[in-house]
Scaffold this motif. Structure first.
Motif, mmCIF file in Angstrom:
data_model
loop_
_atom_site.group_PDB
_atom_site.id
_atom_site.type_symbol
_atom_site.label_atom_id
_atom_site.label_comp_id
_atom_site.label_asym_id
_atom_site.label_seq_id
_atom_site.Cartn_x
_atom_site.Cartn_y
_atom_site.Cartn_z
ATOM 1 N N GLY A 1 1.123 -1.335 0.117
ATOM 2 C CA GLY A 1 -0.170 -0.139 0.229
ATOM 3 C C GLY A 1 1.306 1.831 -0.042
ATOM 4 O O GLY A 1 -0.031 2.148 0.097
ATOM 5 N N ARG A 2 2.128 1.203 -0.427
ATOM 6 C CA ARG A 2 3.040 2.261 -0.654
ATOM 7 C C ARG A 2 3.566 2.500 -1.923
ATOM 8 O O ARG A 2 3.432 2.115 -2.338
ATOM 9 C CB ARG A 2 4.684 1.937 0.215
ATOM 10 C CG ARG A 2 3.750 1.820 2.217
ATOM 11 C CD ARG A 2 5.500 2.006 2.478
ATOM 12 N NE ARG A 2 5.980 0.199 2.052
ATOM 13 C CZ ARG A 2 6.167 -0.721 3.384
ATOM 14 N NH1 ARG A 2 5.339 -0.232 4.039
ATOM 15 N NH2 ARG A 2 6.636 -1.397 3.519
ATOM 16 N N LEU A 3 3.464 4.249 -1.358
ATOM 17 C CA LEU A 3 4.160 4.548 -3.602
ATOM 18 C C LEU A 3 5.929 4.143 -3.725
ATOM 19 O O LEU A 3 6.297 4.233 -2.097
ATOM 20 C CB LEU A 3 3.586 5.887 -3.290
ATOM 21 C CG LEU A 3 2.280 6.351 -3.231
ATOM 22 C CD1 LEU A 3 2.548 8.334 -3.146
ATOM 23 C CD2 LEU A 3 1.598 6.277 -4.715
ATOM 24 N N VAL A 4 6.046 4.830 -4.919
ATOM 25 C CA VAL A 4 7.585 3.772 -4.496
ATOM 26 C C VAL A 4 7.840 5.503 -4.777
ATOM 27 O O VAL A 4 7.411 5.873 -6.794
ATOM 28 C CB VAL A 4 7.786 2.854 -6.281
ATOM 29 C CG1 VAL A 4 9.468 3.078 -6.112
ATOM 30 C CG2 VAL A 4 6.925 1.649 -5.356
ATOM 31 N N GLN A 5 8.767 6.244 -4.332
ATOM 32 C CA GLN A 5 9.395 7.029 -5.078
ATOM 33 C C GLN A 5 11.335 6.614 -4.826
ATOM 34 O O GLN A 5 11.631 5.685 -4.785
ATOM 35 C CB GLN A 5 9.635 7.837 -3.742
ATOM 36 C CG GLN A 5 8.615 8.426 -2.412
ATOM 37 C CD GLN A 5 7.506 8.884 -3.230
ATOM 38 O OE1 GLN A 5 7.741 9.593 -4.381
ATOM 39 N NE2 GLN A 5 6.039 9.228 -3.151
ATOM 40 N N ALA A 6 11.150 7.280 -6.551
ATOM 41 C CA ALA A 6 12.301 6.798 -7.089
ATOM 42 C C ALA A 6 12.838 7.898 -7.677
ATOM 43 O O ALA A 6 11.889 8.862 -8.930
ATOM 44 C CB ALA A 6 11.843 5.650 -7.642
ATOM 45 N N ASP A 7 14.125 7.649 -8.263
ATOM 46 C CA ASP A 7 15.030 9.355 -8.957
ATOM 47 C C ASP A 7 16.104 8.651 -10.004
ATOM 48 O O ASP A 7 16.511 7.712 -10.691
ATOM 49 C CB ASP A 7 15.875 9.495 -8.651
ATOM 50 C CG ASP A 7 16.429 10.963 -9.133
ATOM 51 O OD1 ASP A 7 16.970 10.554 -10.422
ATOM 52 O OD2 ASP A 7 17.081 11.475 -7.951
ATOM 53 N N TRP A 8 13.795 7.920 -11.273
ATOM 54 C CA TRP A 8 14.316 8.061 -12.459
ATOM 55 C C TRP A 8 16.050 7.744 -13.035
ATOM 56 O O TRP A 8 16.567 6.890 -13.169
ATOM 57 C CB TRP A 8 13.808 7.647 -13.192
ATOM 58 C CG TRP A 8 12.940 6.756 -14.882
ATOM 59 C CD1 TRP A 8 12.200 5.842 -15.038
ATOM 60 C CD2 TRP A 8 13.970 6.972 -16.277
ATOM 61 N NE1 TRP A 8 12.882 5.525 -16.231
ATOM 62 C CE2 TRP A 8 13.921 5.994 -16.818
ATOM 63 C CE3 TRP A 8 15.179 8.006 -16.315
ATOM 64 C CZ2 TRP A 8 14.126 5.914 -18.235
ATOM 65 C CZ3 TRP A 8 15.182 8.147 -17.861
ATOM 66 C CH2 TRP A 8 15.114 7.358 -18.464
ATOM 67 N N GLY A 9 16.830 8.593 -13.114
ATOM 68 C CA GLY A 9 17.966 9.155 -13.823
ATOM 69 C C GLY A 9 18.991 8.236 -13.109
ATOM 70 O O GLY A 9 19.614 8.248 -13.687
ATOM 71 N N CYS A 10 18.804 8.308 -11.593
ATOM 72 C CA CYS A 10 19.517 8.064 -11.367
ATOM 73 C C CYS A 10 19.488 6.116 -11.311
ATOM 74 O O CYS A 10 20.255 5.409 -10.716
ATOM 75 C CB CYS A 10 19.952 7.792 -9.865
ATOM 76 S SG CYS A 10 20.780 10.000 -9.959
ATOM 77 N N LEU A 11 18.414 5.731 -11.454
ATOM 78 C CA LEU A 11 18.161 3.885 -11.331
ATOM 79 C C LEU A 11 18.468 3.363 -12.408
ATOM 80 O O LEU A 11 18.548 2.786 -12.645
ATOM 81 C CB LEU A 11 17.020 3.505 -11.150
ATOM 82 C CG LEU A 11 16.248 4.392 -9.362
ATOM 83 C CD1 LEU A 11 14.738 3.859 -9.671
ATOM 84 C CD2 LEU A 11 17.240 3.626 -8.969
ATOM 85 N N VAL A 12 18.397 4.201 -14.265
ATOM 86 C CA VAL A 12 18.366 2.859 -15.337
ATOM 87 C C VAL A 12 19.990 3.412 -15.264
ATOM 88 O O VAL A 12 20.746 3.948 -14.688
ATOM 89 C CB VAL A 12 17.994 4.447 -16.339
ATOM 90 C CG1 VAL A 12 16.277 4.307 -16.797
ATOM 91 C CG2 VAL A 12 18.887 5.893 -16.248
ATOM 92 N N PRO A 13 20.500 2.297 -16.044
ATOM 93 C CA PRO A 13 22.093 1.485 -15.440
ATOM 94 C C PRO A 13 22.536 2.789 -16.655
ATOM 95 O O PRO A 13 22.213 3.067 -17.315
ATOM 96 C CB PRO A 13 21.360 0.369 -15.673
ATOM 97 C CG PRO A 13 20.037 -0.810 -16.014
ATOM 98 C CD PRO A 13 19.533 0.969 -15.565
ATOM 99 N N PRO A 14 24.009 2.256 -16.305
ATOM 100 C CA PRO A 14 24.300 3.502 -17.380
ATOM 101 C C PRO A 14 25.236 2.599 -18.645
ATOM 102 O O PRO A 14 24.752 3.547 -19.584
ATOM 103 C CB PRO A 14 25.534 3.824 -16.250
ATOM 104 C CG PRO A 14 26.169 2.439 -15.481
ATOM 105 C CD PRO A 14 24.892 2.398 -14.767
#
Ligand code: HEM
Ligand code: HEM
Lengths: 360, 360
Positions: free
Chosen positions: A316-329
């Motif tokens: 029941g929680r939202l996922v807070q995420a920084d997409w730009g840091c999570l996508v692999p290089p």
């Protein structure tokens, strides 16, 4: 670093969440009575070990830039708030290194020191020095030139300079001069890089350490800021293969590897950088696996992150995420994270924050 | 689609910028007098050809997700506002295709139709059909299944179904039933994919078209919304090699290519996806270059984008950019864009916007 609004307000929010989530909500009013009194008397309060453990896990879960959060339940918390001196702290770090390294079966671990402003100057326990050369090139890791300058200013001088000299650990107590300590080499698990198909790869004499331990972030929980609370996970291969060795402003190995591979580097469109990048990452994964040092590739880790997102939604929680840091290089679009929009990028507390550079 | 606040207010802001930037500010008051009167009388106004040209270039420059903006000065603008019927429009599109394709020396071009709500249903001029198969797999491009359904609902039925059937162009005038038109195959410049080192690559019988022409975005300028204003640039290779053929939910060719390459696909950590991805992208770049169809690789294009950012700064403007859309889908950290934080991601007008799907 995030400002603390009011210790009392942040303490109440955190402790309430803590006691509810842990299934011991009925105890909260008693605990809160004590904490309120303690804050009134001393201006702050002592967190219990259990609160610390829960807070550290939450801070990890709230780290929007961390791709390893599927493992957030699995964090070893070492309470070292009773230690005073730099020497004691250094000793505790050596223990952290041994416990977390665990012969290669890396254990996610955090060591928490007294929240009085004491700090580590190093961004990680292990960092290779970057030495300015007369011809303006850098020997070693160009990412660490400033820290190397600082270490030398403080009197650290390695006998000989190589590409892979560990910087000393620099510890600063509040209001004091920083002191530095050299980590005994035998405690540092290292992986020399070889490649499953290219015999010449070993001749490049590249290596990296097994334990990524971040030592310069502030653990901010329930109104308390632990300025010295180093933590470690294990590596995602691409951090080493794409960033540390591949980045132009780091070890910049792609041109060297591409040349050894015999690629045509005269034009961008032969994708020599891309080919060299993949082979370098293959070498990293292969070498760590062979030496049985735990790490994950970016495919497996992003899949695991998607499981985390699922579990969070189920809870029941939202996922807070920084997409730009999570996508692999590398090969981003082959991973599920690339194709996912997460719920937001709100910074929740408890969390880990950066503080201004200590020498500025 | 962005709402129009007030036509008059948006017209004034745009026309002022237009006449100042074009160095003919003294003319603005006269033009504005006319426009004000026209708006008062008719509720809207006719833009001049020069205003249209400048507006289209600005809209391109303001496209935060576009990596090709270094070329924004170089846009051919075709004013087709006088056309009424679908047949006339289709004819104008065929001319656009020929002019912009230019035998492979692709020219960035926009064709602007009457701003009365007329629309193209196709996201691009050229789109391969995606046919639902009895076993729930998709023949063709899984990205176009819905549009294919719509085309068939409107009576389009190809003789035989292949992986690479062009969908018809569907044109809808305001308040009318959509009509569809088949683009004559001889107008479509296509590139069969081969690989400089792998002879078997040609046996995969992959091909793509040369002209990426976006036909479903609304050109929003000075208070007027051109709902039919298709534009084209040329390709960045990775759009084809990483996304169209590589994405799991598109042609999904990585497993096939990896198998042909003889890679060990039993584990993520052999990076078979990454290896296959690079070779696929090499094939795309190689084939387009060989056939002299203009496109750029992601290294060269991101470098060119950095030049754009420089020129913008030199012109005293901030660079609005959507980092997440600009980093290439492969080898991101080897490109300069990955390491750059742009000034912001504000949506300026004029610009191009998406409208809701026409069949919903
Ligand atoms: C268990 C294995 C772990 C893996 C595989 C992992 C993976 C990652 C990766 C790939 C990043 C991005 C690194 C970058 O690009 O700079 C990251 C960042 C981060 N991780 Fe983890 N992590 C792990 C454990 C942990 C733990 C134990 C904590 C804290 C308790 C943590 C907190 C963070 C934070 C705060 C960041 C952001 C750092 C920054 O902003 O520079 N992670 N992690
Ligand atoms: C000249 C060569 C061009 C190149 C190489 C180029 C490159 C790109 C790329 C790589 C993208 C991202 C595509 C994606 O990931 O979906 C993009 C998006 C975009 N481009 Fe360009 N572009 C070019 C010309 C143009 C022109 C002529 C216009 C308009 C006049 C334009 C407007 C846009 C817009 C509006 C988007 C965003 C589309 C969306 O949001 O889905 N581009 N471009």
């Amino acid at each position: 670093m995030q400002p603390i609004g009011s210790i009392k307000a942040e303490a109440e929010v955190f402790l309430k969440q803590c006691y509810i989530d842990e299934g011991i909500a009925p105890i909260f009013p008693y605990r809160w009575e004590d904490v309120e009194e303690e804050i009134a008397e001393t201006g702050t309060y002592q967190q219990t070990y259990d609160e610390l453990v829960y807070g550290a896990k939450l801070a990890w879960r709230n780290s929007n830039r961390c791709l390893g959060r599927n493992f957030w339940h699995n964090l070893h918390v070492r309470d070292m708030r009773h230690l005073e001196t730099e020497v004691e702290m250094f000793q505790a770090i050596l223990e952290h290194i041994q416990f977390a390294t665990n012969g290669g079966e890396i254990r996610a671990t955090i060591t928490i020191f007294k929240p009085d402003g004491r700090r580590f100057w190093n961004p990680q326990y292990f960092q290779y020095a970057g030495y300015r050369q007369p011809d303006r090139s850098i020997l070693g890791d160009p990412g660490n030139v400033e820290l190397t300058d600082q270490a030398m200013r403080l009197g650290w001088h390695p006998e000989s300079q190589t590409r892979f000299d560990y910087l000393p650990l620099i510890i600063q107590l509040p209001g004091q001069e920083p002191r530095w300590f050299e980590i005994p080499p035998q405690l540092i698990l290292e992986v020399p890089l070889t490649h499953p198909r290219y015999d010449w790869f070993g001749d490049l004499r590249l290596k990296w350490y097994g334990l990524p331990a971040v030592s310069n972030m502030v653990f901010d929980v329930g109104g308390i800021q632990y300025t010295a609370a180093p933590f470690n996970g294990f590596y995602m291969g691409a951090e080493i293969g794409a960033r540390n060795f591949g980045d132009h402003h780091r070890y910049n190995m792609l041109p060297v590897i591409a040349e050894r591979m015999g690629l045509d580097c005269s034009q961008n469109s032969t994708l020599w950088r891309d080919l060299a990048l993949v082979e370098l990452n293959i070498a990293v994964l292969f070498s760590y696996h062979q030496q049985e040092v735990r790490l994950l590739d970016h495919h497996t880790l992003t899949e695991s992150f998607m499981q985390f997102a699922d579990s969070e939604h189920q809870a029941g929680r939202l996922v807070q995420a920084d997409w730009g840091c999570l996508v692999p290089p590398l090969s981003a679009s082959t991973t599920p994270v690339f194709h996912t929009q997460f719920d937001g990028n709100r910074i929740l507390k408890p969390n880990f924050f950066y503080a201004p550079l200590p020498w500025q």
